[in-house]
Structure formats: structure tokens, C-alpha cells
Scaffold this motif. Structure first.
Motif, mmCIF file in Angstrom:
data_model
loop_
_atom_site.group_PDB
_atom_site.id
_atom_site.type_symbol
_atom_site.label_atom_id
_atom_site.label_comp_id
_atom_site.label_asym_id
_atom_site.label_seq_id
_atom_site.Cartn_x
_atom_site.Cartn_y
_atom_site.Cartn_z
ATOM 1 N N LEU A 18 12.883 5.258 -23.201
ATOM 2 C CA LEU A 18 11.775 4.330 -23.425
ATOM 3 C C LEU A 18 10.715 4.389 -22.326
ATOM 4 O O LEU A 18 9.694 3.714 -22.429
ATOM 5 N N HIS A 19 10.970 5.178 -21.278
ATOM 6 C CA HIS A 19 10.071 5.295 -20.117
ATOM 7 C C HIS A 19 10.064 4.043 -19.246
ATOM 8 O O HIS A 19 9.121 3.817 -18.493
ATOM 9 N N LEU A 20 11.130 3.253 -19.335
ATOM 10 C CA LEU A 20 11.260 2.115 -18.433
ATOM 11 C C LEU A 20 11.771 2.541 -17.066
ATOM 12 O O LEU A 20 11.570 1.831 -16.079
ATOM 13 N N VAL A 21 12.489 3.662 -17.002
ATOM 14 C CA VAL A 21 12.918 4.210 -15.724
ATOM 15 C C VAL A 21 12.409 5.642 -15.594
ATOM 16 O O VAL A 21 12.217 6.337 -16.599
ATOM 17 N N PRO A 57 0.798 -1.231 0.000
ATOM 18 C CA PRO A 57 0.000 0.000 0.000
ATOM 19 C C PRO A 57 0.827 1.277 0.000
ATOM 20 O O PRO A 57 0.275 2.368 -0.160
ATOM 21 N N MET A 58 2.128 1.162 0.170
ATOM 22 C CA MET A 58 2.983 2.354 0.135
ATOM 23 C C MET A 58 3.768 2.378 -1.175
ATOM 24 O O MET A 58 3.954 1.340 -1.818
ATOM 25 N N PRO A 59 4.234 3.556 -1.616
ATOM 26 C CA PRO A 59 5.020 3.625 -2.859
ATOM 27 C C PRO A 59 6.326 2.838 -2.741
ATOM 28 O O PRO A 59 6.965 2.824 -1.688
ATOM 29 N N VAL A 60 6.703 2.194 -3.840
ATOM 30 C CA VAL A 60 7.941 1.423 -3.906
ATOM 31 C C VAL A 60 8.810 2.025 -5.006
ATOM 32 O O VAL A 60 8.342 2.246 -6.129
ATOM 33 N N ILE A 61 10.076 2.286 -4.674
ATOM 34 C CA ILE A 61 11.017 2.925 -5.600
ATOM 35 C C ILE A 61 12.205 1.993 -5.791
ATOM 36 O O ILE A 61 12.877 1.636 -4.824
ATOM 37 N N ALA A 62 12.468 1.582 -7.018
ATOM 38 C CA ALA A 62 13.623 0.732 -7.315
ATOM 39 C C ALA A 62 14.804 1.597 -7.732
ATOM 40 O O ALA A 62 14.641 2.594 -8.437
ATOM 41 N N VAL A 63 15.993 1.209 -7.285
ATOM 42 C CA VAL A 63 17.231 1.894 -7.627
ATOM 43 C C VAL A 63 18.139 0.872 -8.309
ATOM 44 O O VAL A 63 18.489 -0.144 -7.701
ATOM 45 N N THR A 64 18.504 1.122 -9.568
ATOM 46 C CA THR A 64 19.278 0.134 -10.310
ATOM 47 C C THR A 64 20.660 0.678 -10.689
ATOM 48 O O THR A 64 20.830 1.870 -10.918
ATOM 49 N N HIS A 65 21.609 -0.244 -10.758
ATOM 50 C CA HIS A 65 22.967 0.080 -11.179
ATOM 51 C C HIS A 65 23.612 -1.202 -11.685
ATOM 52 O O HIS A 65 23.087 -2.304 -11.453
ATOM 53 N N GLY A 66 24.714 -1.081 -12.387
ATOM 54 C CA GLY A 66 25.435 -2.265 -12.847
ATOM 55 C C GLY A 66 24.659 -3.027 -13.901
ATOM 56 O O GLY A 66 24.674 -2.675 -15.079
ATOM 57 N N HIS A 67 23.967 -4.088 -13.480
ATOM 58 C CA HIS A 67 23.171 -4.908 -14.385
ATOM 59 C C HIS A 67 21.738 -4.997 -13.869
ATOM 60 O O HIS A 67 21.509 -5.102 -12.664
ATOM 61 N N CYS A 68 20.813 -5.005 -14.813
ATOM 62 C CA CYS A 68 19.395 -5.193 -14.489
ATOM 63 C C CYS A 68 18.829 -6.076 -15.603
ATOM 64 O O CYS A 68 18.204 -5.600 -16.549
ATOM 65 N N ALA A 126 12.329 -4.878 -10.877
ATOM 66 C CA ALA A 126 12.330 -3.410 -10.901
ATOM 67 C C ALA A 126 11.027 -2.869 -11.488
ATOM 68 O O ALA A 126 10.492 -1.854 -11.023
ATOM 69 N N LEU A 127 10.493 -3.545 -12.495
ATOM 70 C CA LEU A 127 9.242 -3.104 -13.105
ATOM 71 C C LEU A 127 8.056 -3.240 -12.159
ATOM 72 O O LEU A 127 7.032 -2.596 -12.356
ATOM 73 N N GLY A 128 8.203 -4.059 -11.130
ATOM 74 C CA GLY A 128 7.149 -4.177 -10.131
ATOM 75 C C GLY A 128 7.051 -2.973 -9.221
ATOM 76 O O GLY A 128 6.045 -2.791 -8.533
ATOM 77 N N ALA A 129 8.090 -2.138 -9.197
ATOM 78 C CA ALA A 129 8.074 -0.927 -8.373
ATOM 79 C C ALA A 129 7.224 0.158 -9.040
ATOM 80 O O ALA A 129 6.940 0.109 -10.239
ATOM 81 N N ASP A 130 6.849 1.152 -8.252
ATOM 82 C CA ASP A 130 6.068 2.278 -8.785
ATOM 83 C C ASP A 130 6.945 3.263 -9.535
ATOM 84 O O ASP A 130 6.486 3.914 -10.479
ATOM 85 N N PHE A 131 8.200 3.377 -9.113
ATOM 86 C CA PHE A 131 9.154 4.296 -9.718
ATOM 87 C C PHE A 131 10.496 3.597 -9.806
ATOM 88 O O PHE A 131 10.807 2.727 -8.991
ATOM 89 N N ARG A 132 11.317 4.015 -10.786
ATOM 90 C CA ARG A 132 12.640 3.432 -10.964
ATOM 91 C C ARG A 132 13.648 4.545 -11.261
ATOM 92 O O ARG A 132 13.405 5.372 -12.155
ATOM 93 N N PHE A 133 14.755 4.547 -10.533
ATOM 94 C CA PHE A 133 15.857 5.474 -10.797
ATOM 95 C C PHE A 133 17.104 4.643 -11.068
ATOM 96 O O PHE A 133 17.351 3.632 -10.407
#
Length: 272
Positions: free
Chosen positions: A188-191, A109-120, A128-135
Motif C-alpha cells: 500500500l506504500h505505507l512503509v 530539518p533532518m530526515p526521520v526514519i521510523a522502524v516498526t515491529h510488533g504492533h503499530c 510513524a506516518l510523521g516520519a519521512d521513511f518507514r521500515f
């Protein structure tokens, strides 16, 4: 600071200032996914779902990568367990373990933010796509990599990608498995955003969200997920009933009173 809590010895969790930090914690394998990590993600998500004081979740990876995808060398040693994990189980909305470890972040029920680096890669991208936001860092490497193994993206990825990409672009990424960087992922709006310090971006957004009503945030998240592909009739009905629920809650009254007095609101725990 309290010691981080661990789930299946693969997922680390710490909570600071009502923000939960969930870390994929298998850095020696570039956070490659084994079955214990998949279950650890589900266990951590279920734990967080019960905490009404949390305002946001930041999902990240330890070490040199966010996640290099499924660790086939390890997972294929357990064929019986793979079969059990692949089948729908425990009545979880007809999702199997591979799908639910990514989709559970949509159900929080709370916002989820994924942070990616290296490999995804592969399953890592689907998490990561399951999160609400991705940086992401600009040089983070992305791929819908399942085609490399003669497979398709089956960890909820098609349900997530259809919200973000035209079908031809999603097909091209899934059919080629090509590797692309954070800059293209952003185009592409993936992040949501790219930065040399994506964690700082995530923390800034989490801090901003923490000033909003947690009940309104939960309802907005639910509303958009239910309505994105819904008919107008169903969308309008969802708007009405979720709004009624907010009107009946204490945090809406707190927001209204603070706005009238031009004061910063002070919210209580999430109502549900």
C-alpha cells in the motif's frame, strides 16, 4: 557511551555518529501512548530541532512493539488534561498535542526514519506516518484503529495518509479499522521497505544520507512537503527560493568542490 537522555520518563534519546535514536520507552505497556509520552515526543523533537550537527533521526519502540496506540485506560483518568491537550495551544500552528507529537517529525530539518515491529496501531501508526521513511518487519501488525473506539484518526493521520493512499483505500482502512501486516503495508506504500531487520535498513539509509549536504537534505524535505499539494505557481516559487538559499551556503560550495575534484565531500553543520 553516554547514558540516554529521557523526556517525561517515556522517551529515550541517544546520539551516535550524528544519528539520533529516539525510542518510545514504555515497553511494559507495548508503548501505549499516555499524555506524558505525547509531551515527551514533542520535547524530544524540539531538542533535536536545535542540533545542527545531526544528520538523521531513527524513531523506534522498545520491547515487543513499536506502539500499540493510545492507552485509553490511563488517559481517560485525566479528563481535564485531555481537554487541555486536545485544544490548540501555545500557538503551535493550530495543532494540538495529539497532532503535534506526530507532526513535529515533519518539521525537523533532518530526515526521520521510523522502524516498526510488533504492533503499530492507531496513534502509533500516525506517529510513524510523521516520519519521512518507514521500515518494518513483515509480520508487524498495522491498523487505523480509532474506529474501534468510535473515533476518527485525529493525530494528523489524515494529512499524512492523503499523501500515500487513494481516498477510497484510506477511507476503507479508517472505517473498518482492520489489522494488516507489514507486507500489505508495503504494498500500500505505507512503509518504505520490509525486512527481518528493519533497524539495519534504517541505519544503512541514515549512513547514506549522512554523506549528503545537510542543508540540501533540509531544503529537499521542506520543498516536497510544501509542494506536494501546491499549485504549479507556488511550487515553482518554492523551488527558486530554496535553491537560492542553498547557493548562498557553505555546504553547497563544499559539495561542488568535492564533485569537481572527485573526492568525498566533508560537510559542516547544517546552516539553519
Amino acid at each position: 557511551m553516554a547514558e540516554p537522555q529521557r523526556f517525561r520518563d517515556r522517551i529515550s534519546l541517544r546520539i551516535e555518529d550524528s544519528i539520533a535514536y529516539v525510542s518510545l520507552s514504555r515497553p511494559e505497556k507495548y508503548n501505549g501512548l499516555d499524555l506524558d509520552m505525547l509531551q515527551g515526543l514533542v520535547d524530544a523533537g524540539r531538542f533535536l530541532k536545535k542540533d545542527r550537527t545531526l544528520r538523521a533521526v531513527i524513531l523506534q519502540g522498545e520491547g515487543k512493539s513499536f506502539c500499540a496506540g493510545l492507552d485509553f485506560a490511563t488517559v481517560t483518568r485525566q479528563p481535564g488534561r485531555i481537554l487541555r491537550s486536545f485544544l490548540s495551544h501555545l500557538g503551535i500552528r493550530r495543532a494540538n498535542l495529539f497532532q503535534y507529537c506526530c507532526w513535529i517529525w515533519r518539521e525537523l530539518p533532518m530526515p526521520v526514519i521510523a522502524v516498526t515491529h510488533g504492533h503499530c496501531f492507531g496513534g502509533g501508526l500516525q506517529i510513524a506516518l510523521g516520519a519521512d521513511f518507514r521500515f518494518s518487519t513483515p509480520d508487524c501488525q498495522f491498523s487505523v484503529m480509532e474506529i474501534k473506539w468510535g473515533l476518527l484518526p485525529d493525530m494528523s493521520g489524515t494529512a499524512s495518509l492523503r499523501e500515500l493512499l487513494p481516498m477510497d483505500v484510506a477511507k476503507e482502512l479508517a472505517m473498518t479499522g482492520r489489522v494488516f501486516d507489514g507486507r500489505e503495508a508495503h504494498a500500500l506504500h505505507l512503509v518504505t521497505g520490509i525486512s527481518d531487520d528493519p533497524l539495519a535498513q534504517a541505519q544503512a539509509l541514515a549512513a547514506d544520507l549522512a554523506t549528503r549536504s545537510p542543508d540540501a537534505l533540509a531544503s529537499i524535505k521542506t520543498l516536497f512537503q510544501r509542494n506536494w499539494l501546491a499549485s504549479e505557481r507556488r511550487a515553482f516559487r518554492n523551488e527558486r527560493w530554496l535553491q537560492v538559499g542553498l547557493f548562498m551556503g557553505k555546504n553547497q560550495r563544499r559539495a561542488m568542490q568535492a564533485a569537481m575534484k572527485k573526492e568525498p565531500p566533508v560537510f559542516g553543520p547544517r546552516g539553519r
